[in-house]
Design an enzyme around this catalytic site. Sequence first.
Site, PDB file in Angstrom:
ATOM      1  N   ASN A   1     -68.435  65.768 -13.323  1.00 56.37           N
ATOM      2  CA  ASN A   1     -69.193  65.732 -14.582  1.00 56.37           C
ATOM      3  C   ASN A   1     -69.669  64.336 -14.908  1.00 56.37           C
ATOM      4  OD1 ASN A   1     -67.853  64.530 -17.250  1.00 56.37           O
ATOM      5  ND2 ASN A   1     -66.231  65.134 -15.820  1.00 56.37           N
TER       6      ASN A   1
ATOM      7  N   CYS B   1     -47.257  69.228  15.746  1.00 57.22           N
ATOM      8  CA  CYS B   1     -48.197  68.625  14.791  1.00 57.22           C
ATOM      9  C   CYS B   1     -48.503  69.540  13.624  1.00 57.22           C
ATOM     10  CB  CYS B   1     -49.480  68.210  15.492  1.00 57.22           C
ATOM     11  SG  CYS B   1     -50.573  69.569  15.951  1.00 57.22           S
TER      12      CYS B   1
ATOM     13  N   CYS C   1     -55.700  73.445  19.321  1.00 59.57           N
ATOM     14  CA  CYS C   1     -54.754  72.675  20.137  1.00 59.57           C
ATOM     15  C   CYS C   1     -55.431  72.164  21.403  1.00 59.57           C
ATOM     16  CB  CYS C   1     -53.548  73.544  20.482  1.00 59.57           C
ATOM     17  SG  CYS C   1     -52.189  72.594  21.199  1.00 59.57           S
TER      18      CYS C   1
ATOM     19  N   THR D   1     -60.600  61.695 -13.634  1.00 64.16           N
ATOM     20  CA  THR D   1     -61.454  62.189 -12.558  1.00 64.16           C
ATOM     21  C   THR D   1     -61.728  61.136 -11.489  1.00 64.16           C
ATOM     22  OG1 THR D   1     -63.380  61.643 -13.861  1.00 64.16           O
ATOM     23  CG2 THR D   1     -62.567  63.908 -13.995  1.00 64.16           C
TER      24      THR D   1
ATOM     25  N   CYS E   1     -62.116  57.603 -17.532  1.00 64.49           N
ATOM     26  CA  CYS E   1     -63.413  58.177 -17.162  1.00 64.49           C
ATOM     27  C   CYS E   1     -64.218  57.188 -16.337  1.00 64.49           C
ATOM     28  CB  CYS E   1     -64.180  58.591 -18.409  1.00 64.49           C
ATOM     29  SG  CYS E   1     -63.528  60.106 -19.118  1.00 64.49           S
TER      30      CYS E   1
ATOM     31  N   CYS F   1     -55.694  78.949  17.030  1.00 64.44           N
ATOM     32  CA  CYS F   1     -54.633  77.992  17.374  1.00 64.44           C
ATOM     33  C   CYS F   1     -54.935  77.362  18.728  1.00 64.44           C
ATOM     34  CB  CYS F   1     -53.274  78.684  17.384  1.00 64.44           C
ATOM     35  SG  CYS F   1     -53.142  80.070  18.540  1.00 64.44           S
TER      36      CYS F   1
ATOM     37  N   CYS G   1     -54.067  78.967  11.592  1.00 62.42           N
ATOM     38  CA  CYS G   1     -53.823  80.400  11.807  1.00 62.42           C
ATOM     39  C   CYS G   1     -54.162  81.173  10.531  1.00 62.42           C
ATOM     40  CB  CYS G   1     -52.356  80.640  12.172  1.00 62.42           C
ATOM     41  SG  CYS G   1     -51.971  82.398  12.382  1.00 62.42           S
TER      42      CYS G   1
END
Lengths: 442, 434
Positions: B77, B382, B356, B205, B139, B352, B389
């Site tokens: 914003n 890792c 990998c 923000t 802000c 996967c 998945c």
Amino acid sequence: MANTPFTPGIADQRLSAEDLARNFADLHAPYDGHEAAVAADRCYFCHDAPCVTACPTTIDIPLFIRQISTGTPEAAAKTIFEQNILGGMCARVCPTETLCEEACVREAAEGKPVEIGRLQRFATDTMMAKPHPFSRAAPTGKRVAVAGAGPAGLACAHRLAMHGHDVVIFDARPKPGGLNEYGIASYKTVDGFAQAEVDWLVQIGGIAIRRDAAIGDSVGLDALVAEFDAVFLGIGLAGVNALRADGEDKGGVRDAVEFIADLRQADDLSSLGVGRNVVVIGGGMTAVDAAVQAKLLGAESVTIAYRRGQDRMGASGFEQDLAAQKGVRILCNAQPVAVHGNGAAQEIELEYTRQGAGGLEGTGETFRIAADQVFKAIGQRLDGAPQGLALEGGKIQVDANGRTSMAKVWAGGDCATGGDDLTVTAVAEGRDAAEDIHATIA
Amino acid sequence: MTDLTSDFLGIKSPNPFWLASAPPTDKEYNVRRAFEAGWGGVVWKTLGEEGPPVVNVNGPRYGVIYGADRRVLGINNIELITDRPLQTNLEEIAAVKADYPDRAVIVSIMVPCEEAAWKAILPRVAETGADGIELNFGCPHGMSERGMGSAVGQVPEYIEMVTRWCKEHYDKPVIVKLTPNITDIRYPARAAHNGGADAVSLINTVSSITSVNLDNFSPEPSIDGKGSHGGYCGAAVKPIALNMVAEIARDPETAGLPISGIGGVTTWRDAAEFLALGAGNVQVCTAAMTYGFKVVQEMISGLSDYLDDKGMTLPELIGRSVPNVTDWQYLNLNYVTKARIDQEDCIKCGRCYAACEDTSHQAITMSADRVFEVQDDECVACNLCVNVCPVEGCITMEELAPGAMDQRTGKPVEPDYANWTTHPNNPASRPAAE
């Protein structure tokens, strides 16, 4: 509306024009942009995706879906058309539930596959509203004749034209498209899509279509072989198997494919007559297409009678469900014995069947059901194949590249051996034969 | 139903869900609706000094980042502080507080970095009967160009100075709202603490451009073809906020300093995570702006049910995870896990494998019939396969028991905790005392 579903015999105008229009509207409404985005987002972009393996034309489905999801449906369409130039029709008529969508991992995961067919339609519709995306290679000076303007012939012709060859397509019917134009239920391909697709496809240039020109009649295969550098046969299966039941010649007994063709060519559906009690003999897609459309035209009762068990039906589960949903009764293990009636069919006599030691056999128990219209949908066969071609199992024998036993002649689609008799298979065979022809003559 | 009554700096509210200082709390009408919907408290949209109010742009104030199905993941914003007269806001605050004595009403303030300006406004805010103030040092857009908002929050000395003025001229709790647009959140937090702040609230923000229009090449939101960075909020910023809250909670210099957690709280679960990392309550904005005030009802039921299940009280949840936040150097290097694929659950998407094989350690094999299997001798644990998945729980990280062979290193798993500080590869390692 002169008649109702209860009007005896074969009658037209059983339903109002509004009801007919609604009944024969698009079976699957096209996605709008947001629906497509939501559907596309469900794709997992699988590695070496099973849906691609399951597609007879090997469209890179995860790629085209990702292209839709990133706001580039034209790129998605190009991905599709590079593999399958009739991707628009296949998006509508492919039994996706037994091909890509059956293989979709989300079918395994949650019984709800990514709606690949509808996404494909979104992409192809977007691009087909625009100029043809492919251009031709430099002219080769070679000419190829294609017999049959169905899916196999059109796919073959387009690929050959792309490679710079000139193609002449000879088709037996007044309109090109083959089964796309004459043999598929209306609600699967509305608004004249089959012709629009042919018109769009030939925009590539270099393809001439001769209508009402069946080979064998006006043009012989020998003449084509002599005149052209190569010939591709995609003539489909023009013959219809007989019922082999008494009374087959009575009024009201017809081939389902003829009924389907009439429906597709009708300018006014209310002018088509349909029985009050309709029986369709057969268990494949054609049987369902005929039965459902008979019901949608206003038949009071429609029954599919199939001689084997339901698990053996050629129609997919989706098609069977569609039939049931429209109010068609599916009667299995029942084979026709005779059609009864004084001149015109009034009843059909069926016999129950069972699996015996020597195969399917009648049990001896028969019964009759009312039938003022009987459609035969028990398979098509090769009819009018040119002389001199080796056949196998009633079809033109071809090798993996679509080569027939005759030099310079290739074949593909339903008329040739190999593959399921599907639009998408025909496209793949036509395309692959074109590549082999190109490699041979270029 | 576990009681969610919250006590933050002695300010009671029926639940720990407050609306953050933002458009939803700009006026009496909205705040009354919020309280009727069940919000425990509000931080009134930031008041500026007496005089002609600020003006806002007259084009779009918000930009957005979408997930699937146009799900709002983040909003940016460029709206400024309240653009309504100061007196109007003060009267409305007093009216609302009088009618909702059980709810928390905090007044956010942003005036120039001059003691006189603060001295002028604080008594007028005190008269409203509000429960406390929040200093808007956060802000990042617009007001920062005028030396306020994040321009103050980026200079710890200013934070400390202004906080001290406020503590001197105002006798109720002073909350200092921090900007995340800094390099190390601990410094501004320490400054607030040193200035006497009763609490810090964070994050405000994050400076951001949400997107670029690729037809006219304007940043979004576009004002007549130009864009200015805005402040980014919503679910997308939650991980940044969680870390900053945790850093302050575990910093010995600010230990015990109450924190109001802000940044992407969308569900009860998000709120519980902030609380576990040391926030005494949470403030919400984007979720309300996306779904309306009713979302608080899910937050209330969810948090209460969770505490029921755990047999915990709200104060027992607060800070529960803080001892588990540590430096990398203290992580146990003898904790060894391997990916495990449940073949029953596997839907054979192959993500996967792609992840990998292409981007990690080639520790997953794929057979011709799409069976995916982990190769323990290559798996470094890792977690990428677990992350990509699509089936929850299909791939898990399983701990190797002490003594079990780690096929990758060829060594059995050591039973004892050992970290980088004592690792032989660390040039600065300190050998265990002989």
